[in-house]
Design a protein around this motif. Sequence first.
Motif, PDB file in Angstrom:
ATOM      1  N   VAL A 199       0.067 -26.746   5.932  1.00 57.58           N
ATOM      2  CA  VAL A 199      -0.990 -25.777   6.250  1.00 57.58           C
ATOM      3  C   VAL A 199      -0.652 -24.411   5.664  1.00 57.58           C
ATOM      4  CG1 VAL A 199      -2.119 -24.503   8.113  1.00 57.58           C
ATOM      5  CG2 VAL A 199      -1.751 -26.965   8.332  1.00 57.58           C
ATOM      6  N   GLY A 200       0.611 -24.008   5.796  1.00 60.59           N
ATOM      7  CA  GLY A 200       1.027 -22.711   5.275  1.00 60.59           C
ATOM      8  C   GLY A 200       0.870 -22.606   3.767  1.00 60.59           C
ATOM      9  N   LEU A 201       1.290 -23.636   3.043  1.00 58.42           N
ATOM     10  CA  LEU A 201       1.212 -23.592   1.585  1.00 58.42           C
ATOM     11  C   LEU A 201      -0.231 -23.702   1.088  1.00 58.42           C
ATOM     12  CD1 LEU A 201       4.322 -25.690   0.524  1.00 58.42           C
ATOM     13  CD2 LEU A 201       4.052 -23.213   0.584  1.00 58.42           C
ATOM     14  N   LYS A 202      -1.059 -24.473   1.798  1.00 59.56           N
ATOM     15  CA  LYS A 202      -2.473 -24.548   1.439  1.00 59.56           C
ATOM     16  C   LYS A 202      -3.150 -23.195   1.646  1.00 59.56           C
ATOM     17  CE  LYS A 202      -3.378 -28.758   0.019  1.00 59.56           C
ATOM     18  NZ  LYS A 202      -3.979 -29.011  -1.325  1.00 59.56           N
ATOM     19  N   THR A 203      -2.767 -22.504   2.703  1.00 59.58           N
ATOM     20  CA  THR A 203      -3.298 -21.167   2.956  1.00 59.58           C
ATOM     21  C   THR A 203      -2.835 -20.194   1.885  1.00 59.58           C
ATOM     22  OG1 THR A 203      -3.281 -21.592   5.343  1.00 59.58           O
ATOM     23  CG2 THR A 203      -3.423 -19.284   4.632  1.00 59.58           C
ATOM     24  N   PHE A 249      -5.458 -18.056  -0.517  1.00 60.69           N
ATOM     25  CA  PHE A 249      -5.557 -16.593  -0.474  1.00 60.69           C
ATOM     26  C   PHE A 249      -4.646 -15.893  -1.467  1.00 60.69           C
ATOM     27  CE2 PHE A 249      -6.970 -17.983   3.746  1.00 60.69           C
ATOM     28  CZ  PHE A 249      -8.172 -17.300   3.854  1.00 60.69           C
ATOM     29  N   GLY A 250      -3.793 -16.650  -2.135  1.00 59.68           N
ATOM     30  CA  GLY A 250      -2.917 -16.052  -3.131  1.00 59.68           C
ATOM     31  C   GLY A 250      -1.840 -15.165  -2.545  1.00 59.68           C
ATOM     32  N   SER A 251      -1.462 -15.388  -1.300  1.00 59.32           N
ATOM     33  CA  SER A 251      -0.448 -14.565  -0.645  1.00 59.32           C
ATOM     34  C   SER A 251       0.495 -15.465   0.145  1.00 59.32           C
ATOM     35  CB  SER A 251      -1.101 -13.556   0.306  1.00 59.32           C
ATOM     36  OG  SER A 251      -0.135 -12.951   1.150  1.00 59.32           O
ATOM     37  N   LYS A 252       1.773 -15.376  -0.155  1.00 59.15           N
ATOM     38  CA  LYS A 252       2.707 -16.214   0.587  1.00 59.15           C
ATOM     39  C   LYS A 252       2.916 -15.704   2.010  1.00 59.15           C
ATOM     40  CE  LYS A 252       7.158 -14.287  -0.962  1.00 59.15           C
ATOM     41  NZ  LYS A 252       8.427 -14.656  -1.650  1.00 59.15           N
ATOM     42  N   TRP A 253       2.595 -14.429   2.242  1.00 57.37           N
ATOM     43  CA  TRP A 253       2.711 -13.896   3.601  1.00 57.37           C
ATOM     44  C   TRP A 253       1.583 -14.428   4.485  1.00 57.37           C
ATOM     45  CZ3 TRP A 253       7.397 -12.677   3.742  1.00 57.37           C
ATOM     46  CH2 TRP A 253       8.021 -12.060   2.647  1.00 57.37           C
ATOM     47  N   ALA A 254       0.411 -14.591   3.890  1.00 55.21           N
ATOM     48  CA  ALA A 254      -0.675 -15.244   4.634  1.00 55.21           C
ATOM     49  C   ALA A 254      -0.302 -16.696   4.921  1.00 55.21           C
ATOM     50  CB  ALA A 254      -1.975 -15.181   3.832  1.00 55.21           C
ATOM     51  N   LEU A 283       8.005 -20.319   3.850  1.00 56.33           N
ATOM     52  CA  LEU A 283       8.590 -19.376   2.897  1.00 56.33           C
ATOM     53  C   LEU A 283       9.699 -20.022   2.077  1.00 56.33           C
ATOM     54  CD1 LEU A 283       8.787 -16.151   5.094  1.00 56.33           C
ATOM     55  CD2 LEU A 283       7.272 -16.554   3.151  1.00 56.33           C
ATOM     56  N   ARG A 284      10.431 -20.935   2.698  1.00 55.19           N
ATOM     57  CA  ARG A 284      11.538 -21.568   1.996  1.00 55.19           C
ATOM     58  C   ARG A 284      11.047 -22.448   0.858  1.00 55.19           C
ATOM     59  NH1 ARG A 284      15.179 -26.732   3.794  1.00 55.19           N
ATOM     60  NH2 ARG A 284      16.325 -26.830   1.843  1.00 55.19           N
ATOM     61  N   THR A 285       9.907 -23.106   1.036  1.00 54.39           N
ATOM     62  CA  THR A 285       9.433 -24.054   0.028  1.00 54.39           C
ATOM     63  C   THR A 285       8.634 -23.346  -1.057  1.00 54.39           C
ATOM     64  OG1 THR A 285       7.592 -24.553   1.545  1.00 54.39           O
ATOM     65  CG2 THR A 285       9.444 -26.058   1.540  1.00 54.39           C
ATOM     66  N   ASN A 286       9.130 -22.199  -1.459  1.00 52.09           N
ATOM     67  CA  ASN A 286       8.534 -21.405  -2.519  1.00 52.09           C
ATOM     68  C   ASN A 286       8.728 -22.087  -3.868  1.00 52.09           C
ATOM     69  OD1 ASN A 286       8.598 -18.941  -4.554  1.00 52.09           O
ATOM     70  ND2 ASN A 286       7.589 -18.220  -2.707  1.00 52.09           N
ATOM     71  N   GLN A 287       7.901 -21.688  -4.851  1.00 51.83           N
ATOM     72  CA  GLN A 287       8.043 -22.270  -6.185  1.00 51.83           C
ATOM     73  C   GLN A 287       9.290 -21.770  -6.918  1.00 51.83           C
ATOM     74  OE1 GLN A 287       5.618 -20.244  -5.129  1.00 51.83           O
ATOM     75  NE2 GLN A 287       4.809 -18.929  -6.747  1.00 51.83           N
ATOM     76  N   VAL A 288       9.907 -20.704  -6.420  1.00 55.96           N
ATOM     77  CA  VAL A 288      11.113 -20.144  -7.040  1.00 55.96           C
ATOM     78  C   VAL A 288      12.334 -20.719  -6.323  1.00 55.96           C
ATOM     79  CG1 VAL A 288      12.375 -18.031  -7.581  1.00 55.96           C
ATOM     80  CG2 VAL A 288       9.872 -18.039  -7.636  1.00 55.96           C
ATOM     81  N   GLY A 342      17.989 -19.280   8.771  1.00 56.80           N
ATOM     82  CA  GLY A 342      17.393 -19.609   7.479  1.00 56.80           C
ATOM     83  C   GLY A 342      16.336 -18.596   7.099  1.00 56.80           C
ATOM     84  N   LEU A 343      15.565 -18.141   8.098  1.00 55.53           N
ATOM     85  CA  LEU A 343      14.509 -17.163   7.826  1.00 55.53           C
ATOM     86  C   LEU A 343      15.092 -15.838   7.355  1.00 55.53           C
ATOM     87  CD1 LEU A 343      11.487 -16.518   7.909  1.00 55.53           C
ATOM     88  CD2 LEU A 343      11.764 -15.863  10.319  1.00 55.53           C
ATOM     89  N   ALA A 344      16.172 -15.387   8.001  1.00 54.12           N
ATOM     90  CA  ALA A 344      16.812 -14.140   7.576  1.00 54.12           C
ATOM     91  C   ALA A 344      17.306 -14.244   6.135  1.00 54.12           C
ATOM     92  CB  ALA A 344      17.981 -13.812   8.508  1.00 54.12           C
ATOM     93  N   SER A 345      17.842 -15.389   5.776  1.00 53.74           N
ATOM     94  CA  SER A 345      18.377 -15.576   4.422  1.00 53.74           C
ATOM     95  C   SER A 345      17.273 -15.630   3.383  1.00 53.74           C
ATOM     96  CB  SER A 345      19.209 -16.866   4.369  1.00 53.74           C
ATOM     97  OG  SER A 345      20.274 -16.819   5.290  1.00 53.74           O
ATOM     98  N   VAL A 346      16.181 -16.313   3.695  1.00 51.57           N
ATOM     99  CA  VAL A 346      15.107 -16.438   2.717  1.00 51.57           C
ATOM    100  C   VAL A 346      14.363 -15.111   2.549  1.00 51.57           C
ATOM    101  CG1 VAL A 346      13.176 -17.163   4.202  1.00 51.57           C
ATOM    102  CG2 VAL A 346      13.374 -18.083   1.900  1.00 51.57           C
ATOM    103  N   LEU A 347      14.286 -14.307   3.611  1.00 49.41           N
ATOM    104  CA  LEU A 347      13.660 -12.992   3.491  1.00 49.41           C
ATOM    105  C   LEU A 347      14.533 -12.056   2.657  1.00 49.41           C
ATOM    106  CD1 LEU A 347      12.256 -12.464   7.105  1.00 49.41           C
ATOM    107  CD2 LEU A 347      10.936 -12.879   5.015  1.00 49.41           C
ATOM    108  N   ALA A 348      15.843 -12.134   2.832  1.00 53.32           N
ATOM    109  CA  ALA A 348      16.745 -11.295   2.042  1.00 53.32           C
ATOM    110  C   ALA A 348      16.678 -11.649   0.566  1.00 53.32           C
ATOM    111  CB  ALA A 348      18.178 -11.451   2.557  1.00 53.32           C
ATOM    112  N   ALA A 349      16.361 -12.912   0.266  1.00 55.25           N
ATOM    113  CA  ALA A 349      16.279 -13.357  -1.129  1.00 55.25           C
ATOM    114  C   ALA A 349      15.126 -12.710  -1.882  1.00 55.25           C
ATOM    115  CB  ALA A 349      16.149 -14.874  -1.184  1.00 55.25           C
ATOM    116  N   GLU A 350      14.257 -11.983  -1.174  1.00 58.48           N
ATOM    117  CA  GLU A 350      13.190 -11.230  -1.845  1.00 58.48           C
ATOM    118  C   GLU A 350      13.773 -10.178  -2.790  1.00 58.48           C
ATOM    119  OE1 GLU A 350       9.881 -11.426  -1.849  1.00 58.48           O
ATOM    120  OE2 GLU A 350       9.784 -13.142  -0.520  1.00 58.48           O
ATOM    121  N   VAL A 351      14.972  -9.706  -2.471  1.00 57.81           N
ATOM    122  CA  VAL A 351      15.637  -8.690  -3.303  1.00 57.81           C
ATOM    123  C   VAL A 351      16.330  -9.388  -4.466  1.00 57.81           C
ATOM    124  CG1 VAL A 351      17.319  -6.807  -3.340  1.00 57.81           C
ATOM    125  CG2 VAL A 351      15.997  -7.271  -1.257  1.00 57.81           C
TER     126      VAL A 351
END
Length: 304
Positions: free
Chosen positions: A61-65, A69-74, A115-120, A147-156
């Motif tokens: 559901v998250g990835l379809k959304t 909408f073109g936003s991974k935060w959505a 967020l973890r199952t990102n294309q990157v 895991g969430l803290a680590s994947v959010l930090a990977a934004e940098v």
Amino acid sequence: MKIQTFRATVKKALDYSKPRPSTHSNYEKPQLLQAASSASIAGFYMMGPVGAVTQTAATIVGLKTQEKFGSKWAGAAAGAATGAALAAAAGTVMGLPGVAVQATLGGIGGAFCTLRTNQVSRFRDAGGYGLTFGSPLAEGGAKATLGLASVLAAEVQHEGKRALVAAGMGAATGVALSMAGMNHLTPLVSAAACAGLSVFASVAGPRIAMTMRNAAEDMGKKMSKPEPAGEGEGKEKSLTGRILGTLPMAGLRQGVTAFTMGKFDPISIGVGFAIDASTSAYEVYLNHKQEQADASKPKPPDNP
């Protein structure tokens, strides 16, 4: 001489952890099959069979959304909402106490898995190592917070700055886990442990994962004969061999994951290995297709 040898060894190791055209594992958009497989493994290790189902559904559901909408935060918000709703429903049906807590943890897991199952690959790797090695520091569905803290930090992107962000986010997560009774550590010890774990997962995790991809490819070369190239310009890597090379790595990953997640039994390891091996083979296939697409693109003309 010893210092120069040490530096040369470190440089060689760092070079080996860099992505190759055949192992980068970055795609134009998230891959649903790969995402569902990763979410099912994470959900299973955190919350058992129910977690495998709810987290997989939340991720889809998250990835379809995100795609709509073109936003991974959505997408993350949708994944969190779905994970919370499904966890609450499952808790109610099964008569589990603390439905509100179940919903909260399900929501965190849904956001994390989305967020973890990102294309990157950097995000997938950081999140995976945060969950795997951080699991002894939390209980049940709360494992997803690390895991969430680590994947959010990977934004940098810059690794040095990423380490600072990861340390701060990990420390905050550690304090929250301790105060919520989700581990048996004091707030200070929990903060320090989770900070170190988050730095390791977000900075070293992607490099370790890329090293394993490169090693799997090299092992695959030795496990099968290369296929002759069509143009007589040498030989190209065998796709079958590259897939075979992922099997030992999948076994290693799932053995470590099952041990750290407290499910070191034959059934858990077997299920995890089957899913991991299938996902790894699919990743190799995607990289192979990307290689073919890049090779078919017209080359720019040489400068006169």
